[in-house]
Write an enzyme that holds these catalytic residues in place. Structure first.
Site, PDB file in Angstrom:
ATOM      1  N   LYS A  13     -66.871  60.013  31.311  1.00 47.25           N
ATOM      2  CA  LYS A  13     -65.802  58.989  31.154  1.00 47.25           C
ATOM      3  C   LYS A  13     -65.327  58.925  29.701  1.00 47.25           C
ATOM      4  O   LYS A  13     -64.133  58.953  29.436  1.00 47.25           O
ATOM      5  CB  LYS A  13     -66.320  57.601  31.588  1.00 47.25           C
ATOM      6  CG  LYS A  13     -66.767  57.543  33.047  1.00 47.25           C
ATOM      7  CD  LYS A  13     -67.179  56.144  33.462  1.00 47.25           C
ATOM      8  CE  LYS A  13     -68.397  55.607  32.725  1.00 47.25           C
ATOM      9  NZ  LYS A  13     -69.655  56.369  32.968  1.00 47.25           N
ATOM     10  N   ARG A  88     -67.682  46.553  35.931  1.00 50.21           N
ATOM     11  CA  ARG A  88     -68.889  47.255  36.332  1.00 50.21           C
ATOM     12  C   ARG A  88     -69.608  46.560  37.479  1.00 50.21           C
ATOM     13  O   ARG A  88     -70.676  46.990  37.892  1.00 50.21           O
ATOM     14  CB  ARG A  88     -69.817  47.299  35.131  1.00 50.21           C
ATOM     15  CG  ARG A  88     -70.349  48.662  34.826  1.00 50.21           C
ATOM     16  CD  ARG A  88     -71.183  48.493  33.582  1.00 50.21           C
ATOM     17  NE  ARG A  88     -71.923  49.659  33.277  1.00 50.21           N
ATOM     18  CZ  ARG A  88     -71.494  50.610  32.453  1.00 50.21           C
ATOM     19  NH1 ARG A  88     -70.320  50.536  31.884  1.00 50.21           N
ATOM     20  NH2 ARG A  88     -72.266  51.638  32.207  1.00 50.21           N
ATOM     21  N   ARG A 127     -76.699  65.023  25.482  1.00 47.33           N
ATOM     22  CA  ARG A 127     -75.579  64.369  24.780  1.00 47.33           C
ATOM     23  C   ARG A 127     -75.924  64.031  23.330  1.00 47.33           C
ATOM     24  O   ARG A 127     -77.022  63.558  23.022  1.00 47.33           O
ATOM     25  CB  ARG A 127     -75.194  63.079  25.496  1.00 47.33           C
ATOM     26  CG  ARG A 127     -74.206  62.259  24.643  1.00 47.33           C
ATOM     27  CD  ARG A 127     -73.549  61.160  25.364  1.00 47.33           C
ATOM     28  NE  ARG A 127     -74.442  60.338  26.147  1.00 47.33           N
ATOM     29  CZ  ARG A 127     -74.012  59.490  27.061  1.00 47.33           C
ATOM     30  NH1 ARG A 127     -72.721  59.384  27.306  1.00 47.33           N
ATOM     31  NH2 ARG A 127     -74.870  58.768  27.740  1.00 47.33           N
ATOM     32  N   ARG A 161     -78.389  58.643  21.987  1.00 43.06           N
ATOM     33  CA  ARG A 161     -78.377  57.214  22.322  1.00 43.06           C
ATOM     34  C   ARG A 161     -79.753  56.739  22.773  1.00 43.06           C
ATOM     35  O   ARG A 161     -80.456  57.432  23.491  1.00 43.06           O
ATOM     36  CB  ARG A 161     -77.338  56.951  23.422  1.00 43.06           C
ATOM     37  CG  ARG A 161     -76.017  56.486  22.853  1.00 43.06           C
ATOM     38  CD  ARG A 161     -74.924  56.482  23.866  1.00 43.06           C
ATOM     39  NE  ARG A 161     -75.232  55.766  25.102  1.00 43.06           N
ATOM     40  CZ  ARG A 161     -74.361  55.634  26.090  1.00 43.06           C
ATOM     41  NH1 ARG A 161     -73.140  56.129  25.979  1.00 43.06           N
ATOM     42  NH2 ARG A 161     -74.687  54.991  27.187  1.00 43.06           N
ATOM     43  N   ARG A 172     -80.233  53.188  34.899  1.00 41.99           N
ATOM     44  CA  ARG A 172     -78.769  53.064  34.828  1.00 41.99           C
ATOM     45  C   ARG A 172     -78.104  53.610  36.092  1.00 41.99           C
ATOM     46  O   ARG A 172     -77.128  53.056  36.582  1.00 41.99           O
ATOM     47  CB  ARG A 172     -78.237  53.793  33.582  1.00 41.99           C
ATOM     48  CG  ARG A 172     -78.497  53.002  32.299  1.00 41.99           C
ATOM     49  CD  ARG A 172     -78.409  53.865  31.058  1.00 41.99           C
ATOM     50  NE  ARG A 172     -77.132  54.536  30.908  1.00 41.99           N
ATOM     51  CZ  ARG A 172     -76.949  55.614  30.140  1.00 41.99           C
ATOM     52  NH1 ARG A 172     -77.957  56.125  29.455  1.00 41.99           N
ATOM     53  NH2 ARG A 172     -75.759  56.152  30.064  1.00 41.99           N
TER      54      ARG A 172
HETATM   55  P1  AP5 Z   1     -69.772  61.199  28.316  1.00 39.24           P
HETATM   56  O1  AP5 Z   1     -68.305  61.417  28.223  1.00 39.24           O
HETATM   57  O2  AP5 Z   1     -70.488  60.620  27.149  1.00 39.24           O
HETATM   58  O3  AP5 Z   1     -70.135  60.415  29.680  1.00 39.24           O
HETATM   59  P2  AP5 Z   1     -69.877  58.903  30.117  1.00 39.24           P
HETATM   60  O4  AP5 Z   1     -69.449  58.924  31.542  1.00 39.24           O
HETATM   61  O5  AP5 Z   1     -68.994  58.218  29.131  1.00 39.24           O
HETATM   62  O6  AP5 Z   1     -71.378  58.396  30.048  1.00 39.24           O
HETATM   63  P3  AP5 Z   1     -72.032  57.059  29.523  1.00 39.24           P
HETATM   64  O7  AP5 Z   1     -73.523  57.325  29.575  1.00 39.24           O
HETATM   65  O8  AP5 Z   1     -71.460  56.670  28.197  1.00 39.24           O
HETATM   66  O9  AP5 Z   1     -71.656  56.068  30.601  1.00 39.24           O
HETATM   67  P4  AP5 Z   1     -72.314  54.719  30.864  1.00 39.24           P
HETATM   68  O10 AP5 Z   1     -71.353  54.124  31.813  1.00 39.24           O
HETATM   69  O11 AP5 Z   1     -73.722  54.807  31.316  1.00 39.24           O
HETATM   70  O12 AP5 Z   1     -72.450  54.082  29.407  1.00 39.24           O
HETATM   71  P5  AP5 Z   1     -71.686  52.887  28.675  1.00 39.24           P
HETATM   72  O13 AP5 Z   1     -71.611  53.223  27.254  1.00 39.24           O
HETATM   73  O14 AP5 Z   1     -70.449  52.510  29.404  1.00 39.24           O
HETATM   74  O15 AP5 Z   1     -70.406  62.632  28.682  1.00 39.24           O
HETATM   75  C1  AP5 Z   1     -71.806  62.791  28.839  1.00 39.24           C
HETATM   76  C2  AP5 Z   1     -72.238  64.168  28.290  1.00 39.24           C
HETATM   77  O16 AP5 Z   1     -71.676  65.192  29.100  1.00 39.24           O
HETATM   78  C3  AP5 Z   1     -71.751  64.450  26.852  1.00 39.24           C
HETATM   79  O17 AP5 Z   1     -72.760  65.131  26.166  1.00 39.24           O
HETATM   80  C4  AP5 Z   1     -70.522  65.365  27.048  1.00 39.24           C
HETATM   81  O18 AP5 Z   1     -70.353  66.256  25.961  1.00 39.24           O
HETATM   82  C5  AP5 Z   1     -70.889  66.086  28.317  1.00 39.24           C
HETATM   83  N1  AP5 Z   1     -69.719  66.433  29.144  1.00 39.24           N
HETATM   84  C6  AP5 Z   1     -68.629  65.642  29.402  1.00 39.24           C
HETATM   85  N2  AP5 Z   1     -67.768  66.293  30.215  1.00 39.24           N
HETATM   86  C7  AP5 Z   1     -68.336  67.507  30.479  1.00 39.24           C
HETATM   87  C8  AP5 Z   1     -67.928  68.648  31.268  1.00 39.24           C
HETATM   88  N3  AP5 Z   1     -66.781  68.633  31.956  1.00 39.24           N
HETATM   89  N4  AP5 Z   1     -68.763  69.699  31.324  1.00 39.24           N
HETATM   90  C9  AP5 Z   1     -69.947  69.718  30.637  1.00 39.24           C
HETATM   91  N5  AP5 Z   1     -70.371  68.672  29.873  1.00 39.24           N
HETATM   92  C10 AP5 Z   1     -69.578  67.595  29.806  1.00 39.24           C
HETATM   93  O19 AP5 Z   1     -72.720  51.679  28.908  1.00 39.24           O
HETATM   94  C11 AP5 Z   1     -73.966  51.647  28.293  1.00 39.24           C
HETATM   95  C12 AP5 Z   1     -74.643  50.314  28.579  1.00 39.24           C
HETATM   96  O20 AP5 Z   1     -73.853  49.248  28.044  1.00 39.24           O
HETATM   97  C13 AP5 Z   1     -74.837  49.958  30.045  1.00 39.24           C
HETATM   98  O21 AP5 Z   1     -76.017  50.512  30.580  1.00 39.24           O
HETATM   99  C14 AP5 Z   1     -74.893  48.418  29.965  1.00 39.24           C
HETATM  100  O22 AP5 Z   1     -76.149  47.981  29.528  1.00 39.24           O
HETATM  101  C15 AP5 Z   1     -73.878  48.103  28.875  1.00 39.24           C
HETATM  102  N6  AP5 Z   1     -72.534  47.855  29.420  1.00 39.24           N
HETATM  103  C16 AP5 Z   1     -71.405  48.587  29.156  1.00 39.24           C
HETATM  104  N7  AP5 Z   1     -70.354  48.073  29.814  1.00 39.24           N
HETATM  105  C17 AP5 Z   1     -70.820  46.996  30.513  1.00 39.24           C
HETATM  106  C18 AP5 Z   1     -70.217  46.077  31.408  1.00 39.24           C
HETATM  107  N8  AP5 Z   1     -68.923  46.153  31.735  1.00 39.24           N
HETATM  108  N9  AP5 Z   1     -70.989  45.109  31.931  1.00 39.24           N
HETATM  109  C19 AP5 Z   1     -72.285  45.006  31.604  1.00 39.24           C
HETATM  110  N10 AP5 Z   1     -72.923  45.865  30.797  1.00 39.24           N
HETATM  111  C20 AP5 Z   1     -72.197  46.855  30.243  1.00 39.24           C
END
Ligand code: AP5
Ligand code: ZN
Length: 217
Positions: A13, A88, A127, A161, A172
């Protein structure tokens, strides 16, 4: 254009949002990035969020919704935004509807990134994120930086991270299935969802996403 990006942790994402937001000329709003910025600045909001993020759990809605609302009301988001990681759960989806309705606005689409679970585990395990700019995202195998530990784009330090440990990732994913997936049906009922495969090269996924997204602004 007002778009929600949804998909499991590690789906790509953040990676896609950086390109899509640029192509569409709208800001990328990531609640995860907002929380991480608050944590590194040591704000009270960051302190509150940190314990939940460490455990792989959702930060409580009363903290998250207000923070997301404030960000959506910033001047750069007046003509649209790409939401990543918000909403979410159903309560956040309903809150978003209310926030938009209050300004006589609505969502244009929900982009659902589909990736098998074994692939997201591999993506998260390798990552590396940039400390200076959260849109600079690397992978030790799939998208390695030219020199280890250093961001190609800005020279910032790359780090792993805290919530990317195997145990927290499992939690997660569990939370994604139980709390977040139901919002896909909620948006399907409104005819807003387009689902694409997030497998393949980053550029291929971006192209697929651009073709799938509605063109209406
Ligand atoms: P990346 O682009 O980093 O993936 P992502 O989908 O953004 O993954 P996240 O882990 O950031 O998502 P998340 O939803 O768990 O975390 P968030 O920060 O929102 O890509 C991942 C890896 O793959 C990278 O190394 C990249 O290089 C590689 N890659 C990408 N595309 C590729 C491809 N096509 N081919 C090969 N490799 C590829 O949330 C974190 C925490 O914050 C949550 O657990 C929660 O505690 C809190 N939080 C955030 N938002 C909320 C909310 N709305 N409500 C409550 N808690 C929240
Ligand atoms: Zn960088």
């Amino acid at each position: 254009m007002r778009i929600v990006l949804v998909g499991p942790p590690g789906a790509g994402k953040g990676t896609q949002a950086a390109y899509l937001a640029k192509n569409l000329g709208i800001p990328h709003i990531s609640t995860g990035d907002l929380f991480r910025a608050n944590i590194s600045q040591g704000t009270p909001l960051g302190q509150k969020a940190q314990e939940y993020m460490r455990a792989g759990q959702l930060v409580p809605d009363e903290v998250t919704i207000g923070m997301a609302r404030d960000r959506m009301h910033q001047p750069d988001a007046a003509d649209g935004f790409l939401l990543d990681g918000f909403p979410r759960n159903l309560a956040q989806a309903e809150a978003l509807d209310e926030i938009l309705k209050a300004d006589d606005l609505r969502l244009d689409g929900v982009l659902d990134l589909e990736v098998p679970e074994d692939e997201v585990v591999k993506r998260i395990a390798g990552r590396r994120m940039c400390r200076k700019d959260s849109s600079h995202i690397f992978h030790v195998i799939y998208n390695p930086p030219q020199s280890e530990g250093v961001c190609d784009a800005c020279g910032g330090e790359l780090y792993q991270r805290e919530d990317d440990s195997e145990e927290t990732v499992r939690k997660r994913l569990e939370v994604y299935h139980s709390e977040t997936e139901p919002i896909i049906d909620y948006y399907k009922a409104q005819g807003l969802v387009v689902t694409i495969s997030a497998l393949g090269k980053v550029s291929e996924v971006t192209q697929r996403a651009m073709e799938a997204l509605p063109t209406r602004t």
